[in-house]
Structures are given as structure tokens and as C-alpha cells.
Design a protein around this motif. Structure first.
Motif, PDB file in Angstrom:
ATOM      1  N   LYS A   1      12.520   6.166   0.403  1.00 33.76           N
ATOM      2  CA  LYS A   1      11.297   6.503  -0.343  1.00 33.76           C
ATOM      3  C   LYS A   1      11.179   5.645  -1.595  1.00 33.76           C
ATOM      4  O   LYS A   1      10.094   5.168  -1.942  1.00 33.76           O
ATOM      5  CB  LYS A   1      11.306   7.986  -0.719  1.00 33.76           C
ATOM      6  N   LYS A   2      12.296   5.437  -2.267  1.00 30.69           N
ATOM      7  CA  LYS A   2      12.309   4.593  -3.461  1.00 30.69           C
ATOM      8  C   LYS A   2      11.951   3.157  -3.108  1.00 30.69           C
ATOM      9  O   LYS A   2      11.172   2.504  -3.814  1.00 30.69           O
ATOM     10  CB  LYS A   2      13.696   4.656  -4.113  1.00 30.69           C
ATOM     11  N   ALA A   3      12.503   2.659  -2.005  1.00 27.66           N
ATOM     12  CA  ALA A   3      12.191   1.298  -1.563  1.00 27.66           C
ATOM     13  C   ALA A   3      10.720   1.169  -1.209  1.00 27.66           C
ATOM     14  O   ALA A   3      10.081   0.146  -1.513  1.00 27.66           O
ATOM     15  CB  ALA A   3      13.067   0.932  -0.371  1.00 27.66           C
ATOM     16  N   GLU A   4      10.150   2.185  -0.565  1.00 28.88           N
ATOM     17  CA  GLU A   4       8.739   2.133  -0.194  1.00 28.88           C
ATOM     18  C   GLU A   4       7.846   2.108  -1.429  1.00 28.88           C
ATOM     19  O   GLU A   4       6.824   1.395  -1.455  1.00 28.88           O
ATOM     20  CB  GLU A   4       8.406   3.354   0.675  1.00 28.88           C
ATOM     21  N   GLN A   5       8.214   2.852  -2.465  1.00 34.90           N
ATOM     22  CA  GLN A   5       7.451   2.802  -3.713  1.00 34.90           C
ATOM     23  C   GLN A   5       7.498   1.408  -4.325  1.00 34.90           C
ATOM     24  O   GLN A   5       6.490   0.911  -4.854  1.00 34.90           O
ATOM     25  CB  GLN A   5       8.001   3.829  -4.702  1.00 34.90           C
ATOM     26  N   MET A   6       8.660   0.752  -4.235  1.00 26.20           N
ATOM     27  CA  MET A   6       8.787  -0.606  -4.765  1.00 26.20           C
ATOM     28  C   MET A   6       7.946  -1.593  -3.960  1.00 26.20           C
ATOM     29  O   MET A   6       7.327  -2.497  -4.517  1.00 26.20           O
ATOM     30  CB  MET A   6      10.255  -1.025  -4.757  1.00 26.20           C
ATOM     31  N   ARG A   7       7.897  -1.415  -2.628  1.00 24.56           N
ATOM     32  CA  ARG A   7       7.080  -2.304  -1.796  1.00 24.56           C
ATOM     33  C   ARG A   7       5.606  -2.178  -2.163  1.00 24.56           C
ATOM     34  O   ARG A   7       4.885  -3.177  -2.214  1.00 24.56           O
ATOM     35  CB  ARG A   7       7.283  -1.967  -0.317  1.00 24.56           C
TER      36      ARG A   7
END
Length: 543
Positions: free
Chosen positions: A280-286
Motif C-alpha cells: 500500500k505504501k509503495a502504491e501511494q509512492m507510485r
């Protein structure tokens, strides 16, 4: 962006990646490749080799297609997003909800046992095996449900799978109350058991996500008491329901209780699985990147392997319990012994009424009260062990230079392996009309204490050994024990009618002595060697 939360890896350089990869979700210290499991090492090697080869062939094309890789991790050892850093109130709220889920389902597994003759009379069932099947079919589902629910929780998250499975249990358990024939009741019981089996494997994974090893003992003590205490309280209540009301209230009452727990779960059970939270954190960064840069930059978590295609992920996750069962001696050996212990539990659950109704000529309701003797043993042992699990672990951890080992969970198994045959001997040879009923109750209580000590020791050992894949490992162990919980009650009536309670329990006690007493000593001596040869087990647990 914190330098701890995402590591910049030009060309996917392994030396940059290694400090951010952990062998356990949420470990609060950096580890090198020597701490990684074999699959993680092979994955990192494959990624590095493939990307290096690509760079050698056409470096300019590689730079144009992939400028850099960002590996997403926690924002340092004190990241509040990491479930291991949640407040104690939030951790215990999640632990309580998971334990409640784990309690209510086993209540259903045995609560209808005292009402089975009432059900048989209404549906015209005369076959003794079919009557026993009405109760035990629920436990068969316990064997198969975790084999896919445990891995699914490692794909889609603990909380989501746990709550959906519980809603499935809620619906089919309610359906049991409206069954019109034996076929419907057996089918609905099996389907309810599939949903009710989820906490037995996923719950251990949740606790592994939330608590560090030196803190985990008390939480697991409460969680592991639930599936043992549930089958004790269930028949006690079911006996009075059968005597005072209709058998359908067995299912209505458990459905109401489960509905209350489900509502609390929606509010207090948050996601705890580290790969899901970091994704989820990675998706927010993307999403925060502008579209042009997003096409040239790969963002992945420390748990992402080379092949992230969903078909490969699902395939690996769903076969993992079978892989653990086939390749891991720890799962095989402890699973077999836990199966024997769990079988004894369900054997006692089905024979207590025959002892106190048949030998002591007590009514259904009064005979049901003797289940409390089993509960007394469980609760006393739990109170003692809950205080000792973490103390013993920390004691041996300090003696080992601050490095913990799963074997430090085994000492509490020693008294458990001794109490089990003692309780069997006492129960079997005192279940006579010329001896006061308190004598077999004492034996039953000792068996209850033994079951809990063995259960908690094995449960914590498996969770500490296979933390990242604890749900899959527990699913494999649960498969063993649930089949035993189904099978033991089916042969118990024939065994006791042929041999009597004394000789029958003596046979079980002798098996307990031969199989159980050497187990903790063998794993204390050889457990680390077995783990070092494992593909999935962790090697050590530094502070």
C-alpha cells in the motif's frame, strides 16, 4: 522520503538492497544475506544476475527503460506503521478480536454434541456413525479450510480474509438452525466449518505480525486457549439447551455471539501483514510520481520477488502448506504429536457424557457440567504458562548473548508430556461407580492442563520458526490435528465398549509416553540443525 523507507538502487545493485531485506516482517534491525532464507537469497541473486546481464548487453537501453529501483521498507526501526510498533492497546485489541474469532468457532464444533440424540430423534437417524458425524463433520472442515485460507491471507491480507471467512461461517451456521433433514445439516455444518477454520491458521500469523518474539508468549497463551476452551464451554451450554429448549437454539445462540464479534472486528481488527502494508505504501509512492517518471522507475517492496505475476503468486502461496508438510520435519513431527493431543481432546469431549450418564447415572445437564473439569485444567495451565513463556524465553535468550531461538519455547512442553499420560491413567481407572466422581474429574483436569501446555508450546515454536509464513505452517499442522479430532471420536465408542475405560485409556497413555516424552528433548537438541537445513525456517532471532 526517509532514507530508511526506500532504498535507491541504480541498476538494482544487490549491495544496496541487502540492508533493507528481512527474514521476518517488521524485524527492527538490518540483516545481511546470511540472515535470509534460501528462497529470498535465490530471488535476490536471480534479480541481480538478470539485471546485470541486461546492462552488459545494452547499457543504454537499460538506462532508458529503467532509471532506478526504489525498494520500499519501514521508515526505520520505530515506524508507527509497523504493527510491531503499534501501541499496546491497539495490539491487545487486535489480539482479543482474533482470540474471540478463534473461540466462537470451536464452541460450534462441539456445542451440538449433547443435542445430537434430540436431532437424531427429529430426523429419524438410527445409525450411530451418522449421529457422530453430525458433530465431527465440522472438524473435518478444520482440516481443509486452512490449506487455502492461510495462504490467501498471505496474498490479500490477514484481516480481509479472516473477516470474510467469518461472515461465511456466520451465514452457514445460521443455516444449520433451519436445516430440515440430516443431509442439509451435515452439508451446512461442513460449510460453516470451512469459514470457522480461518482463525486457527490466520490468527497465529496475526500474532506473529504484531508481537516481537520476546513479547509473544502472553498473546499466544490467550489465543491458543480459545480453540481448547471453546469445545469445553460449548457442550456445557449445549447440554442445558438440549434439556431445556430445542436443538436449533444451539445454532441461533452461536450465530448471535459471532455477529457481535464480527461487528467488533470491523472496528478494531486492522491489517497486520507487512507485505500488504508496504505494498500500500509503495502504491501511494507510485501515484505520487508524475506520469513521465513513473514509466521509468520501478517501485517495489522488500518482499517482492522477481516474478510478481498474480498467477505465480497464487500458485506459490496455495501450494506452500503442502510444500511445508512434505519438506519440513518440524511440521511433520510436531504436527503428528499435536494431532494425537488434539484427538485426545475430542475423544474426551465425546466420552465425558458416557462416563457420567452411563457410570454415575447423572442427567444430561449435570453430566455436561463435568466438561468444566477439562476447562479448569486448561485455565490453570494457561495462567501459569502465560507468565512463564516469555520469562523462560528471555532467560535463555540472555544466556545466548541476546539471540533467541524457537527451541526456547519447548520447556513448557516437558510438564505437558508428563501430565497427559498421568491424567489418562487416573481418568480411565477411576471411572467406576464405587469411586466418587471427583476422581475422574481430577484426571480430566490433568489431561486439560497437558493439552494446553503441549498446544501452546508447539504453537509458539511453529510461529517463531516460520514467522513470515506462519499461516501456511499452521495450516499444515492444523490439517493433521483436525483429522485426528474427526477420527478419534469415531473409534472411541467401540474401543471403550470392548476394553473398558481403564484399558482403553492405558493404551492411549502408553502412546503418549512413547511419542510425547522424548519430543521436547529431541527438538531441544536437534531443532536448530533441522531449521538450518530448512528452506523456510528462520535461523535465529536477534534482539
Amino acid at each position: 522520503m526517509s532514507k530508511d523507507s526506500a532504498t535507491h538502487i541504480p541498476g538494482s545493485d544487490l549491495s544496496s538492497a541487502s540492508p533493507t531485506v528481512h527474514d521476518e516482517p517488521g524485524v527492527s534491525h538490518a540483516v545481511d544475506a546470511s540472515d535470509l532464507s534460501l528462497p529470498e537469497i535465490e530471488t535476490l541473486k536471480a534479480e541481480t544476475a538478470n539485471k546485470s546481464e541486461s546492462n552488459d548487453k545494452d547499457d543504454s537501453d537499460a538506462r532508458s527503460s529503467l532509471e532506478d529501483v526504489l525498494v520500499v521498507n519501514w521508515d526505520g526501526p520505530n515506524d508507527p506503521m509497523n504493527p510491531k510498533n503499534w501501541s499496546y492497546e491497539k495490539k491487545w485489541a487486535a489480539t482479543a478480536i482474533v482470540s474471540a474469532f478463534t473461540f466462537i468457532s470451536p464452541v460450534s464444533s462441539s456445542m451440538m454434541a449433547p443435542a445430537s440424540m434430540q436431532i437424531a430423534g427429529e430426523f429419524g437417524i438410527t445409525n450411530a456413525t451418522v449421529i457422530a458425524l453430525l458433530t465431527s463433520i465440522f472438524v473435518v472442515a478444520y482440516a481443509f479450510g486452512p490449506l487455502f485460507l492461510g495462504p490467501l491471507s498471505e496474498l490479500y491480507g490477514r484481516s480481509r480474509v479472516l473477516q470474510i471467512a467469518n461472515m461465511w461461517y456466520f451465514a452457514w451456521n445460521l443455516g444449520c438452525a433451519f436445516a430440515q433433514n440430516e443431509a442439509q445439516l451435515i452439508a451446512f455444518r461442513f460449510l460453516a466449518g470451512l469459514g470457522g477454520s480461518a482463525p486457527l491458521s490466520i490468527g497465529g500469523g496475526v500474532l506473529g505480525d504484531l508481537w516481537r518474539p520476546e513479547e509473544r508468549g502472553q498473546a499466544i497463551a490467550i489465543y491458543s486457549l480459545a480453540p481448547l476452551l471453546g469445545p469445553v464451554i460449548g457442550p456445557t451450554c449445549g447440554a442445558w439447551i438440549a434439556q431445556k429448549s430445542t436443538w436449533r437454539w444451539v445454532f441461533w445462540s452461536t450465530t448471535i455471539a459471532d455477529g457481535v464479534v464480527q461487528i467488533l472486528g470491523l472496528f478494531f481488527l486492522r491489517e497486520t501483514f507487512a507485505p500488504i502494508l508496504l505494498e500500500k505504501k509503495a502504491e501511494q509512492m507510485r501515484q505520487s510520481l508524475d506520469p513521465e517518471k513513473a514509466q521509468k522507475r520501478e517501485i517495489r517492496t522488500v518482499f517482492d520477488g522477481q516474478d510478481r505475476h498474480w498467477k505465480q503468486i497464487v500458485k506459490k502461496a496455495l501450494i506452500r502448506p503442502f510444500v511445508l508438510f512434505y519438506h519440513e520435519p518440524i511440521v511433520q513431527l510436531l504436527g503428528l504429536y499435536m494431532a494425537f493431543v488434539y484427538g485426545i481432546l475430542y475423544l474426551f469431549l465425546t466420552t465425558i457424557p458416557s462416563i457420567f450418564e452411563g457410570v454415575y447415572h447423572q442427567s444430561v445437564g449435570v453430566a455436561g457440567l463435568h466438561y468444566l473439569a477439562l476447562g479448569v485444567g486448561l485455565i490453570i495451565a494457561n495462567q501459569v504458562n502465560a507468565r512463564m513463556l516469555d520469562r523462560v524465553y528471555k532467560h535463555f535468550q540472555a544466556k545466548n548473548g541476546g539471540v533467541g531461538k524457537p527451541e526456547y519455547r519447548l520447556p513448557s512442553m516437558v510438564p505437558g508430556t508428563l501430565l497427559l499420560p498421568a491424567g489418562l491413567f487416573i481418568t480411565g481407572w477411576t471411572a467406576r461407580s464405587d469411586i466418587h466422581w471427583i476422581a475422574p474429574d481430577i484426571g480430566i483436569a490433568l489431561v486439560g492442563a497437558a493439552i494446553l501446555l503441549n498446544y501452546q508450546s508447539i504453537q509458539t515454536y511453529v510461529i517463531d520458526t516460520f514467522t513470515l509464513h506462519a499461516a501456511s505452517a499452521l495450516a499444515a499442522v492444523t490439517f493433521f490435528r483436525s483429522l485426528a479430532g474427526f477420527g478419534f471420536p469415531l473409534f472411541a465408542p467401540a474401543m471403550y465398549s470392548t476394553l473398558g475405560y481403564g484399558k482403553g485409556d492405558t493404551i492411549l497413555a502408553c502412546i503418549a509416553i512413547v511419542v510425547g516424552i522424548p519430543a521436547p528433548f529431541l527438538f531441544w537438541k536437534y531443532g536448530e540443525r533441522i531449521r538450518n537445513a530448512s528452506q523456510f525456517a528462520r535461523k535465529s532471532i536477534p534482539r
